[in-house]
Structure formats: C-alpha cells, structure tokens
Write a protein that holds these residues in place. Structure first.
Motif, PDB file in Angstrom:
ATOM      1  N   UNK A   3      16.743 -40.747  45.571  1.00  0.00           N
ATOM      2  CA  UNK A   3      16.787 -39.448  46.227  1.00  0.00           C
ATOM      3  C   UNK A   3      15.684 -39.229  47.224  1.00  0.00           C
ATOM      4  N   UNK A   4      15.595 -37.991  47.681  1.00  0.00           N
ATOM      5  CA  UNK A   4      14.627 -37.566  48.683  1.00  0.00           C
ATOM      6  C   UNK A   4      13.547 -36.736  47.994  1.00  0.00           C
ATOM      7  N   UNK A   8       9.438 -30.559  50.316  1.00  0.00           N
ATOM      8  CA  UNK A   8       9.759 -29.487  51.278  1.00  0.00           C
ATOM      9  C   UNK A   8      10.441 -28.284  50.617  1.00  0.00           C
ATOM     10  N   UNK A   9      11.273 -28.520  49.618  1.00  0.00           N
ATOM     11  CA  UNK A   9      11.935 -27.409  48.935  1.00  0.00           C
ATOM     12  C   UNK A   9      10.963 -26.623  48.066  1.00  0.00           C
ATOM     13  N   UNK A  20      20.052 -32.714  53.219  1.00  0.00           N
ATOM     14  CA  UNK A  20      20.609 -33.712  52.314  1.00  0.00           C
ATOM     15  C   UNK A  20      21.665 -33.150  51.373  1.00  0.00           C
ATOM     16  N   UNK A  21      22.608 -34.002  51.026  1.00  0.00           N
ATOM     17  CA  UNK A  21      23.594 -33.682  50.005  1.00  0.00           C
ATOM     18  C   UNK A  21      23.084 -34.199  48.666  1.00  0.00           C
ATOM     19  N   UNK A  35      26.353 -29.567  48.740  1.00  0.00           N
ATOM     20  CA  UNK A  35      25.636 -29.264  49.971  1.00  0.00           C
ATOM     21  C   UNK A  35      25.241 -27.803  49.952  1.00  0.00           C
ATOM     22  N   UNK A  36      24.672 -27.344  51.037  1.00  0.00           N
ATOM     23  CA  UNK A  36      24.241 -25.942  51.105  1.00  0.00           C
ATOM     24  C   UNK A  36      25.431 -24.993  50.963  1.00  0.00           C
TER      25      UNK A  36
END
Length: 106
Positions: A3-4, A8-9, A20-21, A35-36
């Motif tokens: 993952x990422x 940032x979140x 990102x999904x 997704x968002x």
C-alpha cells in the motif's frame, strides 16, 4: 501490507488529494475496490456490484445498471485485475476459516 503511506491522510483527514484506491481481497478473484466516491465489488465469476458512496454510504443499493462513469469503471476494474501478492488467496487464514465453515455447514 502492500500500500501507500497513510501519513498524508493522518496529517489532513479531510483532504481531497488522496488519489489511491483501496483494494480488499477475499479468496481468489474476489475484490472490493474503494475510492472516494465509489465502491465496486468484483467476483471471481465475473459479476460486479457498484455503490455510490455519497448517496448510499451503507451500500444497500447496487447500481450496476445505472450510469456509472466509464472512466470510473475502468479504473476500478484495472485495480481488481492487477496481480495480487502470492500471500493472498486460497491459503490465507481467512480463506481457510471460510472453507472450514463451509465444510461444517454442508
């Protein structure tokens, strides 16, 4: 975990810049893509479910037959089709529990 970075979140939870999904896999070929704005579920047999997260946050109404943007569909389908880690799939602890429960109920 693949993952990422979530930094940032964590720094800006309300931010709209997360591109990102999220992929959740249960067993070979069964994937949920988040997704968002959309959640899609892709099953090994080729069937799909699509949910508009803003209008249906509890995912009660599958809108696969409604107008989902072709760009959104393509992006989610690519994420579901990408090769998965060798650690996922039929030998996972979750899949073993699923298979065990299915054997007991037969």
């Amino acid at each position: 975990l693949d993952g990422h970075s979530l930094t940032p979140l964590l720094a800006n939870p309300a931010g709209d810049d997360w591109p990102h999904l999220t992929l959740t896999t249960f067993g070979p070929g069964n994937h949920a893509i988040h997704g968002k704005d959309w959640t899609s579920i892709h099953y090994a047999d080729g069937t799909e479910e699509w949910y508009d997260r803003a209008r249906d946050p509890h995912q009660w109404w599958n809108i696969i037959c409604d107008a989902v943007s072709p760009t959104t569909m393509s992006r989610h389908r690519k994420a579901a089709a990408r090769p998965q880690s060798r650690h996922r799939g039929g030998s996972s602890a979750g899949m073993q529990a699923w298979n065990h429960a299915a054997t007991i109920t037969r």
